[in-house]
Write an enzyme that holds these catalytic residues in place. Structure first.
Site, mmCIF file in Angstrom:
data_model
loop_
_atom_site.group_PDB
_atom_site.id
_atom_site.type_symbol
_atom_site.label_atom_id
_atom_site.label_comp_id
_atom_site.label_asym_id
_atom_site.label_seq_id
_atom_site.Cartn_x
_atom_site.Cartn_y
_atom_site.Cartn_z
ATOM 1 N N ASN A 10 1.224 -1.424 0.087
ATOM 2 C CA ASN A 10 0.163 -0.329 0.217
ATOM 3 C C ASN A 10 1.045 1.078 0.074
ATOM 4 O O ASN A 10 1.484 1.797 1.207
ATOM 5 C CB ASN A 10 -0.790 -0.279 1.467
ATOM 6 C CG ASN A 10 -1.860 1.291 1.087
ATOM 7 O OD1 ASN A 10 -1.278 1.775 0.239
ATOM 8 N ND2 ASN A 10 -2.787 0.978 2.368
ATOM 9 N N ARG A 94 -2.689 -1.964 -3.737
ATOM 10 C CA ARG A 94 -3.357 -0.989 -3.167
ATOM 11 C C ARG A 94 -3.655 0.155 -4.204
ATOM 12 O O ARG A 94 -2.523 0.755 -4.228
ATOM 13 C CB ARG A 94 -3.864 -0.909 -1.732
ATOM 14 C CG ARG A 94 -4.579 -0.219 -1.635
ATOM 15 C CD ARG A 94 -4.985 0.591 -0.367
ATOM 16 N NE ARG A 94 -6.365 1.093 -0.693
ATOM 17 C CZ ARG A 94 -6.531 2.612 0.465
ATOM 18 N NH1 ARG A 94 -5.238 3.719 1.308
ATOM 19 N NH2 ARG A 94 -7.902 3.722 -0.078
ATOM 20 N N HIS A 183 -12.565 3.304 -0.368
ATOM 21 C CA HIS A 183 -12.994 1.591 0.391
ATOM 22 C C HIS A 183 -13.434 0.709 0.131
ATOM 23 O O HIS A 183 -14.064 -0.507 0.974
ATOM 24 C CB HIS A 183 -13.610 2.003 2.074
ATOM 25 C CG HIS A 183 -12.857 3.037 3.282
ATOM 26 N ND1 HIS A 183 -14.027 4.028 3.532
ATOM 27 C CD2 HIS A 183 -11.823 3.517 3.404
ATOM 28 C CE1 HIS A 183 -12.982 4.822 4.225
ATOM 29 N NE2 HIS A 183 -12.084 4.766 4.076
ATOM 30 N N ARG A 244 -12.887 14.873 7.477
ATOM 31 C CA ARG A 244 -13.456 15.166 6.320
ATOM 32 C C ARG A 244 -14.886 15.903 7.095
ATOM 33 O O ARG A 244 -15.451 14.794 6.977
ATOM 34 C CB ARG A 244 -14.020 14.628 5.141
ATOM 35 C CG ARG A 244 -12.044 14.367 4.498
ATOM 36 C CD ARG A 244 -12.403 13.489 3.276
ATOM 37 N NE ARG A 244 -10.927 12.507 3.275
ATOM 38 C CZ ARG A 244 -10.075 11.513 3.189
ATOM 39 N NH1 ARG A 244 -11.948 10.698 3.637
ATOM 40 N NH2 ARG A 244 -9.295 11.373 2.918
ATOM 41 N N GLU A 387 -8.150 -5.573 5.224
ATOM 42 C CA GLU A 387 -8.224 -5.212 3.890
ATOM 43 C C GLU A 387 -6.689 -5.571 3.193
ATOM 44 O O GLU A 387 -7.029 -6.428 1.788
ATOM 45 C CB GLU A 387 -7.348 -3.604 3.380
ATOM 46 C CG GLU A 387 -9.060 -3.088 4.162
ATOM 47 C CD GLU A 387 -9.186 -1.540 3.793
ATOM 48 O OE1 GLU A 387 -9.323 -0.442 2.861
ATOM 49 O OE2 GLU A 387 -8.813 -1.078 5.548
#
Ligand code: ADP
Length: 402
Positions: A10, A94, A183, A244, A387
């Site tokens: 990643n 990823r 996601h 956010r 993940e």
């Protein structure tokens, strides 16, 4: 096929996270992180899980991703697991943005690289870093299959009615503006694991997945396929997150530009980095917010209430989208750990079917589990996301077929 190890990478702009898995039993052989690449004080932390040894840390200059990956390989080699090992069957990367093009994990070649590059305008922060990681890994092991697993792929099954914004079609298409969602690897993994927890096939259940980490997103999954998700063109849309804002009236941006005289970059930073929980109360860590609430801090309480209100709105919306719901699944840092968030998000929804059992909700565990009372019509689950395992599983499945 005899080789069964998959390295998952990643790659961020100044970091690389990695895990090495053995897909015979999905066990983790090693995991680690290189941070602050390009600085004098880069840091590598490596945990040799196969040997059960202590984590090894190293600080010093690591100039670029190439040097980072070589340092990782050296660490892996100390336990006989280096990148040159014949046991390594593939590298899974990823990749954040796969646009409309990539609906599945994809073996990387020059055409795939060019398409990931073409998507940079819609993922200016992430795709360049992902590309650097891929190019570096390919240079080190050009003979090895490398697979891109896209954060957006799981959401490509959304119908046009959910994926399109109601703006001029020609303008939207010219700039590839649509709702992509993110996601996806987590939503895919968690929706399937939830079906398993219910003792059913993914095709037979409808699940609302709430991925609540520092970034947060919800998805509506019908029979294993995503039909709506809360993030959009970028990860800014949807739930209240750590930093956010999630949904706001787009006119807030015009107002801040015209009346507040802020530049587009300043507004971008405001909404992505200085809003959400941190903007509302100064903290983005749910643990700290809970501690402050326990001490009677009203600002922290309001931030929590706004976070929960938005979450409830999405649960309600996805009930309407799905028609029937079998389970609501909580995952990621907040979803897996913050019992008060789970309790508050589901409180008052009993007439729709879900309920949370206080005692079950208080249990701490790394295992997927139900936290609803046995007689609840709609189950509520906590499912730790993974993940890396999902990327490794998809990568291995793809290269095993070739
Ligand atoms: P990301 O991958 O988006 O950075 P994570 O899924 O790791 O995020 O989630 C990180 C967040 O999880 C932290 O910011 C914190 O708010 C929350 N978190 C972690 N542990 C706990 C806990 N024990 N209780 C409440 N919140 C927690």
């Amino acid at each position: 096929m005899s080789a069964t190890r998959v390295l998952v990478l990643n790659s961020g702009s100044s970091s690389v996270k990695y895990q090495l898995l053995d897909m015979r039993d999905s066990s983790r052989l090693a995991a680690g992180l290189v941070e602050r690449i390009g600085e004098q004080s880069s840091r590598l932390k490596h945990t040799p899980l196969a040997t059960g040894g202590d984590p090894r840390e190293w600080t010093g200059p690591i100039a670029d991703h190439d040097a980072a990956l070589k340092a990782v390989s050296e660490e892996l080699s100390k336990d006989g697991l280096g990148l040159d090992s014949p046991e390594l069957v593939a590298i899974g990367h990823r990749v954040v943005h796969g646009g409309k093009t990539f609906t599945e994990p994809t073996v990387i070649d020059e055409t795939v690289l060019a398409e990931i590059e073409r998507l940079i305008p819609v993922a200016p922060l992430h795709n360049p870093a992902n590309l650097t990681g891929i190019r570096t890994a390919r240079a080190l092991r050009p003979d090895l299959p490398q697979v891109a697993v896209f954060d957006t792929a799981f959401h490509t099954t959304m119908p046009e009615s959910a994926a399109r914004y109601a703006i001029d079609v020609a303008t939207a298409d010219a700039h590839r503006i649509r709702r992509y969602g993110f996601h996806g690897t987590s939503h895919a993994y968690v929706s399937r694991a939830t079906a398993k927890l219910l003792g059913k096939a993914p095709e037979d259940v409808n699940v609302i997945v709430l991925h609540l980490g520092n970034g947060a997103s919800a998805s509506a999954v019908r029979g294993g396929r995503c039909v709506d998700t809360s993030m959009g063109l970028t990860p800014l849309e949807g739930l209240v997150m750590g930093t956010r804002s999630g949904d706001t009236d787009p006119a807030v941006i015009f107002h801040l530009a015209r009346v507040g005289k802020m530049s587009i970059d300043e507004i971008d930073t405001l909404l992505n980095k200085k809003s959400g929980l941190v903007g509302l109360c100064g903290d983005n860590d749910m643990r700290e917010i809970q501690r402050r609430i326990d001490e009677g801090d009203e600002q922290a309480e309001l931030a929590f209430d706004i976070y929960i209100h938005r979450l409830k709105k999405y649960i309600g919306a996805y009930y309407a989208v799905l028609g029937t719901v079998d389970a609501i699944a909580f995952t990621a840092g907040v979803g897996e750990n913050a019992a008060p968030v789970r309790e508050a998000a589901v409180a008052g929804l009993e007439t729709l079917g879900p309920a949370v059992d206080r005692e079950l909700n208080a249990v701490r565990s790394d295992e997927p589990r139900l936290i609803s009372p046995a007689d609840a019509r709609v189950k509520v689950a906590v499912v730790p996301t993974d993940e890396e395992l999902e990327i490794a599983t998809q990568t291995y499945a793809l290269v095993s077929r070739h």
